[in-house]
Design a protein around this motif. Structure first.
Motif, PDB file in Angstrom:
ATOM      1  N   ASN A   1     -27.015  70.988  24.522  1.00  0.00           N
ATOM      2  CA  ASN A   1     -27.731  69.893  25.607  1.00  0.00           C
ATOM      3  C   ASN A   1     -27.611  68.300  25.298  1.00  0.00           C
ATOM      4  O   ASN A   1     -27.840  67.458  26.001  1.00  0.00           O
ATOM      5  CB  ASN A   1     -28.933  70.323  25.995  1.00  0.00           C
ATOM      6  CG  ASN A   1     -29.317  71.693  26.354  1.00  0.00           C
ATOM      7  OD1 ASN A   1     -29.028  71.947  27.686  1.00  0.00           O
ATOM      8  ND2 ASN A   1     -29.722  72.609  25.745  1.00  0.00           N
ATOM      9  N   TYR A   2     -27.437  67.986  23.965  1.00  0.00           N
ATOM     10  CA  TYR A   2     -27.271  66.667  23.766  1.00  0.00           C
ATOM     11  C   TYR A   2     -26.240  65.999  23.340  1.00  0.00           C
ATOM     12  O   TYR A   2     -25.243  66.856  22.801  1.00  0.00           O
ATOM     13  CB  TYR A   2     -28.402  66.392  22.589  1.00  0.00           C
ATOM     14  CG  TYR A   2     -29.862  66.445  23.187  1.00  0.00           C
ATOM     15  CD1 TYR A   2     -30.671  65.232  23.492  1.00  0.00           C
ATOM     16  CD2 TYR A   2     -30.717  67.687  23.283  1.00  0.00           C
ATOM     17  CE1 TYR A   2     -31.914  65.369  24.058  1.00  0.00           C
ATOM     18  CE2 TYR A   2     -31.847  67.739  23.728  1.00  0.00           C
ATOM     19  CZ  TYR A   2     -32.541  66.690  23.879  1.00  0.00           C
ATOM     20  OH  TYR A   2     -33.777  66.738  24.361  1.00  0.00           O
ATOM     21  N   GLN A   3     -25.812  64.709  23.506  1.00  0.00           N
ATOM     22  CA  GLN A   3     -24.513  64.184  23.079  1.00  0.00           C
ATOM     23  C   GLN A   3     -24.648  63.860  21.544  1.00  0.00           C
ATOM     24  O   GLN A   3     -25.584  64.136  20.671  1.00  0.00           O
ATOM     25  CB  GLN A   3     -24.335  62.858  23.705  1.00  0.00           C
ATOM     26  CG  GLN A   3     -24.304  62.743  25.219  1.00  0.00           C
ATOM     27  CD  GLN A   3     -23.257  63.827  25.736  1.00  0.00           C
ATOM     28  OE1 GLN A   3     -22.192  63.355  25.412  1.00  0.00           O
ATOM     29  NE2 GLN A   3     -23.405  64.397  26.892  1.00  0.00           N
TER      30      GLN A   3
ATOM     31  N   ARG B   1     -31.022  62.647  15.648  1.00  0.00           N
ATOM     32  CA  ARG B   1     -31.800  63.305  15.072  1.00  0.00           C
ATOM     33  C   ARG B   1     -31.623  63.837  13.639  1.00  0.00           C
ATOM     34  O   ARG B   1     -32.427  63.856  12.879  1.00  0.00           O
ATOM     35  CB  ARG B   1     -31.745  64.603  16.004  1.00  0.00           C
ATOM     36  CG  ARG B   1     -32.708  65.810  15.395  1.00  0.00           C
ATOM     37  CD  ARG B   1     -32.232  67.043  16.273  1.00  0.00           C
ATOM     38  NE  ARG B   1     -33.027  68.273  15.880  1.00  0.00           N
ATOM     39  CZ  ARG B   1     -32.507  69.360  15.119  1.00  0.00           C
ATOM     40  NH1 ARG B   1     -31.205  69.333  14.921  1.00  0.00           N
ATOM     41  NH2 ARG B   1     -33.299  70.207  14.763  1.00  0.00           N
ATOM     42  N   TRP B   2     -30.398  64.225  13.530  1.00  0.00           N
ATOM     43  CA  TRP B   2     -29.917  64.490  12.086  1.00  0.00           C
ATOM     44  C   TRP B   2     -30.431  63.599  10.966  1.00  0.00           C
ATOM     45  O   TRP B   2     -30.980  63.776  10.123  1.00  0.00           O
ATOM     46  CB  TRP B   2     -28.504  64.890  12.072  1.00  0.00           C
ATOM     47  CG  TRP B   2     -28.020  65.569  10.769  1.00  0.00           C
ATOM     48  CD1 TRP B   2     -28.353  66.932  10.413  1.00  0.00           C
ATOM     49  CD2 TRP B   2     -27.333  65.034   9.772  1.00  0.00           C
ATOM     50  NE1 TRP B   2     -27.667  67.075   9.377  1.00  0.00           N
ATOM     51  CE2 TRP B   2     -27.266  66.296   8.787  1.00  0.00           C
ATOM     52  CE3 TRP B   2     -26.661  63.948   9.341  1.00  0.00           C
ATOM     53  CZ2 TRP B   2     -26.242  66.036   7.422  1.00  0.00           C
ATOM     54  CZ3 TRP B   2     -26.104  63.606   8.326  1.00  0.00           C
ATOM     55  CH2 TRP B   2     -26.071  64.723   7.486  1.00  0.00           C
TER      56      TRP B   2
ATOM     57  N   PHE C   1     -33.816  56.510  20.459  1.00  0.00           N
ATOM     58  CA  PHE C   1     -32.574  56.869  20.771  1.00  0.00           C
ATOM     59  C   PHE C   1     -32.470  58.429  20.844  1.00  0.00           C
ATOM     60  O   PHE C   1     -31.893  59.005  21.989  1.00  0.00           O
ATOM     61  CB  PHE C   1     -31.517  56.341  20.067  1.00  0.00           C
ATOM     62  CG  PHE C   1     -30.259  56.537  20.355  1.00  0.00           C
ATOM     63  CD1 PHE C   1     -29.467  55.627  21.392  1.00  0.00           C
ATOM     64  CD2 PHE C   1     -29.219  57.630  19.919  1.00  0.00           C
ATOM     65  CE1 PHE C   1     -28.206  56.016  21.723  1.00  0.00           C
ATOM     66  CE2 PHE C   1     -28.233  57.914  20.305  1.00  0.00           C
ATOM     67  CZ  PHE C   1     -27.388  57.128  21.140  1.00  0.00           C
ATOM     68  N   ALA C   2     -33.014  59.060  20.003  1.00  0.00           N
ATOM     69  CA  ALA C   2     -32.977  60.355  19.645  1.00  0.00           C
ATOM     70  C   ALA C   2     -33.839  61.274  20.984  1.00  0.00           C
ATOM     71  O   ALA C   2     -33.349  62.499  21.396  1.00  0.00           O
ATOM     72  CB  ALA C   2     -33.353  60.981  18.435  1.00  0.00           C
ATOM     73  N   GLY C   3     -34.604  60.614  21.364  1.00  0.00           N
ATOM     74  CA  GLY C   3     -35.554  61.158  22.590  1.00  0.00           C
ATOM     75  C   GLY C   3     -36.051  62.443  22.067  1.00  0.00           C
ATOM     76  O   GLY C   3     -36.690  62.690  21.158  1.00  0.00           O
TER      77      GLY C   3
ATOM     78  N   ALA D   1     -34.621  65.017  21.313  1.00  0.00           N
ATOM     79  CA  ALA D   1     -33.845  66.114  20.392  1.00  0.00           C
ATOM     80  C   ALA D   1     -34.695  66.130  19.114  1.00  0.00           C
ATOM     81  O   ALA D   1     -34.474  66.917  18.203  1.00  0.00           O
ATOM     82  CB  ALA D   1     -32.518  65.404  20.285  1.00  0.00           C
ATOM     83  N   TYR D   2     -35.499  65.077  18.694  1.00  0.00           N
ATOM     84  CA  TYR D   2     -36.171  65.084  17.450  1.00  0.00           C
ATOM     85  C   TYR D   2     -37.725  64.786  17.701  1.00  0.00           C
ATOM     86  O   TYR D   2     -38.320  64.372  18.844  1.00  0.00           O
ATOM     87  CB  TYR D   2     -36.022  63.729  16.880  1.00  0.00           C
ATOM     88  CG  TYR D   2     -36.731  63.435  15.680  1.00  0.00           C
ATOM     89  CD1 TYR D   2     -36.590  63.932  14.531  1.00  0.00           C
ATOM     90  CD2 TYR D   2     -37.827  62.651  15.765  1.00  0.00           C
ATOM     91  CE1 TYR D   2     -37.189  63.909  13.204  1.00  0.00           C
ATOM     92  CE2 TYR D   2     -38.573  62.494  14.518  1.00  0.00           C
ATOM     93  CZ  TYR D   2     -38.332  63.088  13.261  1.00  0.00           C
ATOM     94  OH  TYR D   2     -39.380  62.825  12.116  1.00  0.00           O
ATOM     95  N   GLY D   3     -38.615  65.795  16.919  1.00  0.00           N
ATOM     96  CA  GLY D   3     -40.025  65.531  16.870  1.00  0.00           C
ATOM     97  C   GLY D   3     -40.584  66.805  16.832  1.00  0.00           C
ATOM     98  O   GLY D   3     -41.613  67.030  16.385  1.00  0.00           O
ATOM     99  N   LYS D   4     -40.464  67.651  17.804  1.00  0.00           N
ATOM    100  CA  LYS D   4     -41.103  68.908  18.027  1.00  0.00           C
ATOM    101  C   LYS D   4     -41.177  69.584  16.771  1.00  0.00           C
ATOM    102  O   LYS D   4     -42.372  70.273  16.349  1.00  0.00           O
ATOM    103  CB  LYS D   4     -40.561  69.738  19.350  1.00  0.00           C
ATOM    104  CG  LYS D   4     -41.540  70.688  19.716  1.00  0.00           C
ATOM    105  CD  LYS D   4     -42.526  70.127  20.663  1.00  0.00           C
ATOM    106  CE  LYS D   4     -43.648  71.155  21.294  1.00  0.00           C
ATOM    107  NZ  LYS D   4     -44.543  70.329  22.221  1.00  0.00           N
ATOM    108  N   PRO D   5     -40.111  70.249  16.172  1.00  0.00           N
ATOM    109  CA  PRO D   5     -40.288  70.963  14.866  1.00  0.00           C
ATOM    110  C   PRO D   5     -41.234  70.104  13.846  1.00  0.00           C
ATOM    111  O   PRO D   5     -42.052  70.816  13.125  1.00  0.00           O
ATOM    112  CB  PRO D   5     -38.839  71.148  14.381  1.00  0.00           C
ATOM    113  CG  PRO D   5     -38.194  71.084  15.508  1.00  0.00           C
ATOM    114  CD  PRO D   5     -38.967  70.078  16.340  1.00  0.00           C
ATOM    115  N   GLU D   6     -41.231  68.779  13.718  1.00  0.00           N
ATOM    116  CA  GLU D   6     -41.906  67.892  12.880  1.00  0.00           C
ATOM    117  C   GLU D   6     -43.443  68.229  13.237  1.00  0.00           C
ATOM    118  O   GLU D   6     -44.156  68.043  12.356  1.00  0.00           O
ATOM    119  CB  GLU D   6     -41.173  66.738  12.968  1.00  0.00           C
ATOM    120  CG  GLU D   6     -40.112  66.359  12.218  1.00  0.00           C
ATOM    121  CD  GLU D   6     -39.103  66.851  13.080  1.00  0.00           C
ATOM    122  OE1 GLU D   6     -37.818  67.166  12.694  1.00  0.00           O
ATOM    123  OE2 GLU D   6     -39.155  67.193  14.254  1.00  0.00           O
TER     124      GLU D   6
END
Length: 237
Positions: free
Chosen positions: A146-148, A155-156, A218-220, A222-227
């Motif tokens: 779902n992400y570009q 995110r990576w 910028f990652a929106g 895509a990043y943060g929930k697993p953390e």
């Protein structure tokens, strides 16, 4: 032994062990240097050792029967690998290799399986990490669908930044393309986007994070929930 004690505590899971369990398990651990590219275990291969990193980043890679490869997740000093060992497994379906050089400790699989029923906190910590790692893998699948590419790269890089000291990360474009399962030109274009926004600076074999907050924005999603899941179950990295 003083150096060993100091390094041992740099792994988040090992640092959370009570002293009683630490003293029982520690004799089985072996310190080890892990250069970039070191294969911890091959796909569909027996697990010989379980690794607890104190520095560096390991990559967990899914390999198809045709030899296609894509990263499923990563781990560093916050966890361990291969994760099947944490629930009594002795075979890894993934390939696990070092993407950023580091060091840590390894414990033979036999000693790991013996330690689990005898050390309940140790077993619980491994299970908690496996849950957080499963959430990371699920978000990798979500992001890939779902992400570009530039958002996935952001995110990576944030995930890598979480697992290193300082703002410089030793990474090549070829390795990033493998980890993101895209062609190298796509990585180059995505890095240009991030550089143009002054979020990162790239040099040969090295990427420097310039604006952590901007990279997160910028990652929106895509990043943060697993953390968040990791912090809920195990505390900070």
């Amino acid at each position: 032994m003083h150096v060993l004690e100091h390094s041992y505590s740099r792994n988040r899971l090992l640092a959370l062990l009570p002293e009683t369990e630490t003293q029982k398990i520690k004799p089985a651990f072996q310190p080890i240097d892990l250069p970039r590219g070191t294969v911890i275990v091959g796909a569909d291969r027996p697990i010989d050792y379980v690794y607890f990193l104190c520095s560096g980043i390991g990559s967990v890679v899914t390999v198809s029967q045709e030899g296609q490869r894509a990263e499923a997740g990563m781990f560093g000093r916050e966890g361990f690998s291969p994760t099947p060992a944490g629930v009594g497994g002795s075979v890894s379906i993934h390939e696990v290799l070092m993407q950023v050089a580091g060091h840590g400790f390894r414990i033979p699989i036999k000693a790991t399986l013996e330690a689990l029923p005898q050390n309940p906190v140790f077993a619980n910590l491994l299970a908690r990490f496996i849950q957080t790692f499963a959430s990371q893998i699920s978000y990798t699948a979500l992001c890939n669908a779902n992400y570009q590419v530039d958002e996935r790269l952001a995110r990576w890089l944030l995930m890598c930044h979480d697992r290193v000291d300082g703002d410089e990360i030793a990474l090549t474009h070829d390795f990033i393309s493998l980890m993101l399962a895209v062609r190298r030109p796509s990585v180059t274009n995505a890095l240009h986007v991030l550089e143009g926004r002054k979020l990162v600076r790239t040099e040969r074999g090295r990427i420097t994070i310039r604006d952590r907050k901007g990279l997160e924005e910028f990652a929106g999603g895509a990043y943060g929930k697993p953390e968040e899941e990791y912090r809920r179950l195990l505390g900070v990295f």
